[in-house]
Design an enzyme around this catalytic site. Structure first.
Site, PDB file in Angstrom:
ATOM      1  N   CYS A 179      73.081  16.347 -39.685  1.00  0.00           N
ATOM      2  CA  CYS A 179      74.031  16.932 -40.629  1.00  0.00           C
ATOM      3  C   CYS A 179      74.047  18.453 -40.520  1.00  0.00           C
ATOM      4  CB  CYS A 179      73.692  16.508 -42.050  1.00  0.00           C
ATOM      5  SG  CYS A 179      73.823  14.733 -42.333  1.00  0.00           S
ATOM      6  N   ARG A 188      78.667   8.735 -42.908  1.00  0.00           N
ATOM      7  CA  ARG A 188      79.094   9.822 -42.040  1.00  0.00           C
ATOM      8  C   ARG A 188      80.543   9.532 -41.677  1.00  0.00           C
ATOM      9  NH1 ARG A 188      75.817  13.336 -39.950  1.00  0.00           N
ATOM     10  NH2 ARG A 188      74.031  11.990 -39.638  1.00  0.00           N
TER      11      ARG A 188
END
Length: 216
Positions: free
Chosen positions: A55, A132
């Site tokens: 991330c 995601r």
């Protein structure tokens, strides 16, 4: 969070073409609603957690490309289960480590309410470990494209930009986007549904596969 309208049953990803439900939530840039972005393109992307390696790499890459998204008239907004204070600490850590400023808002979604309503996680999910997801939202607030990556694989910023440009091209001119297309490459004409045009084509493929110039 509040102001959900016509809340869908959170049983799976939103369908392409859906008018997405509104939300109002705290972000790192104040309270934001989806309707704040009407009239503009928006990429809403979620990630499993703050302070995670993949991330972090995504946020650095997307922030560095922010001007390129802005040049296409597109806003960015991120979503995470973590608290607002966690977001602030993570953004500061990114700035100190990479000298990158995160200029887009990051939503806190500690109860997964937005992620569930948008189908980014299962309705009975207990955490955001699988989140995601990227939603490409047009100026009317409709979902035009989406991608979903596992927690172990980061997104491609170049593909995000390519997909955004492709969606905008199909809106701007009556054409289709071929595989591996990049801005400036030829597009494809929309095939005629008239038998007369099929029979009049010079070759067996001309009626359904005809490159046309990208009008930009």
């Amino acid at each position: 969070m509040d102001d959900y309208t016509k809340r869908p049953t959170p049983c799976g990803p939103a369908t392409l073409g859906d008018l997405l439900p509104n939300f109002t939530a705290r972000t790192t840039q104040g309270v934001k609603s989806l309707t704040d972005f009407r009239g503009q393109w928006l990429i809403l992307f979620s990630h499993p957690a703050d302070f995670t390696p993949v991330c972090t790499s995504e946020f650095v890459a997307i922030a560095r490309a922010a001007d390129r998204f802005a040049a296409l008239g597109c806003n960015l907004m991120a979503l995470s289960v973590d608290s607002l204070f966690s977001h602030f600490a993570w953004i500061k850590a990114i700035h100190q480590k990479f000298d990158v400023k995160i200029g887009f808002p990051l939503i806190e979604d500690p109860t997964l309410e937005i992620a569930r309503a948008y189908g980014m996680v299962d309705a009975d999910a207990l955490d955001a470990a699988s989140v995601r997801t990227t939603y490409f939202i047009d100026p009317e607030g409709r979902l035009r494209a989406s991608t979903c990556y596992p927690a172990t694989v980061g997104r491609s910023v170049e593909e995000m930009l390519r997909l955004l440009a492709a969606l905008q091209r199909t809106d701007a001119q009556a054409a289709l986007v071929p595989a591996e297309w990049m801005p400036g490459d030829d597009l494809l004409a929309v095939p005629s549904l008239a038998l007369a045009d099929v029979l009049a084509a010079d070759s067996a493929t001309d009626w359904f596969y005809a490159p046309v110039k990208d009008g930009g």
